[in-house]
Enzyme design. Sequence first.
Site: not given
Ligand SMILES: NC(=O)c1ccc[n+]([C@@H]2O[C@H](COP(=O)([O-])OP(=O)(O)OC[C@H]3O[C@@H](n4cnc5c(N)ncnc54)[C@H](O)[C@@H]3O)[C@@H](O)[C@H]2O)c1
Length: 315
Positions: A16, A82, A84, A90, A120, A150, A152-153, A170, A177
């Site tokens: 992300v 982390a 999912q 979530r 995020v 969501d 946007a989806r 709209h 979320h």
């Molecule tokens: N809000 C949304 O709509 C949405 C959409 C997709 C994913 N997400 C969320 O975004 C988050 C990241 O997802 P991802 O797929 O990129 O995961 P990922 O595992 O690919 O990346 C997570 C990153 O965070 C880093 N990290 C862990 N602890 C850390 C810390 N203390 N300080 C700095 N970096 C740290 C890790 O090294 C890793 O690079 C997840 O919680 C996921 O659920 C949110």
Amino acid sequence: MKVNPRKAAIIGCGFVGASIAFRFLQQGLFSQLVLVDVNREKAEGEAMDLSDGLPYAEAMEITAGGYDDIADCALIVITAGANQKPGETRLDLIGKNIAILKGVIGEITARDFGGILLVVSNPVDVLTYAAWKLSGYPKNRVIGSGTVLDTARLKQILGEKLGVDSRNVHAFIVGEHGDSELAVWSGANVSGVDLDQFCHLRGDPLDHEEMERIYQGVRDSAYEIIRRKGATYYGIAMAVGRIAQCILRDEKAVLPISAVLEGQYGLEGLCLSVPSIVGKGGLEEVLEIPLSAQEREALASSARQMQEAIASVGL
Ligand SMILES: NC(=O)c1ccc[n+]([C@@H]2O[C@H](COP(=O)([O-])OP(=O)(O)OC[C@H]3O[C@@H](n4cnc5c(N)ncnc54)[C@H](O)[C@@H]3O)[C@@H](O)[C@H]2O)c1
């Protein structure tokens, strides 16, 4: 510290974070972008890879850095934590990600940061509330990406069904979320024409079953994507790019970001996504849009789940 309006940071450079960085590179909103990750080499690698695209983008400095390098940012995006795994909700991520968030917020508040925090990481509503509480920042400066993705989806699916540009649709997804989110069908319209009437106009009426199918498709979209490719990242990167643009350009656009509620819709003590005005101050105003009685009840139910989740981590 003086805020540099052209500087942003992303904390967490996984799927992300790296996708958001790529979106920022394409948008040309910022002239400096700092990538922070516990895995410093990952942040360095992403900064190097992204920088290779600079000759084909607008001027920008992309570096890997630490917290001392980001205190003057206008925007810090938090994606650390982390994601999912197939079958996980979530809310299942709450324990792991609250612990990570506490560390991140501690580092930011130890510096004189005056910009906007955009959360995020999931569960985004709980983590946004935690970031607000732990930071002590005013509520306008701590927001979550909420249901901007969501929504946007939903627009995309409706646009496809009706054969119209999804940007003319709209409609909002509000609430968590996550699994308890809801679609605000009562206010949905296509360029000002009530959704139901528009569907008739297109000769494709929308019945209750189909509305339910569309809603479920939106709600479960992340599960379907994760089942197929392991993670979701492009859609959220576009959503975060849009939020960043509204802030940087002071657009005062209406977006369903996750925001601290203080009595709106009769709700308080939580963050939830409802349409809000987003501009240079971050959250400028939470809007109380009209809802049907059923939607109001579904929103209250989503709020109860968020409050339980918040209580479960002792916030
Ligand atoms: N809000 C949304 O709509 C949405 C959409 C997709 C994913 N997400 C969320 O975004 C988050 C990241 O997802 P991802 O797929 O990129 O995961 P990922 O595992 O690919 O990346 C997570 C990153 O965070 C880093 N990290 C862990 N602890 C850390 C810390 N203390 N300080 C700095 N970096 C740290 C890790 O090294 C890793 O690079 C997840 O919680 C996921 O659920 C949110």
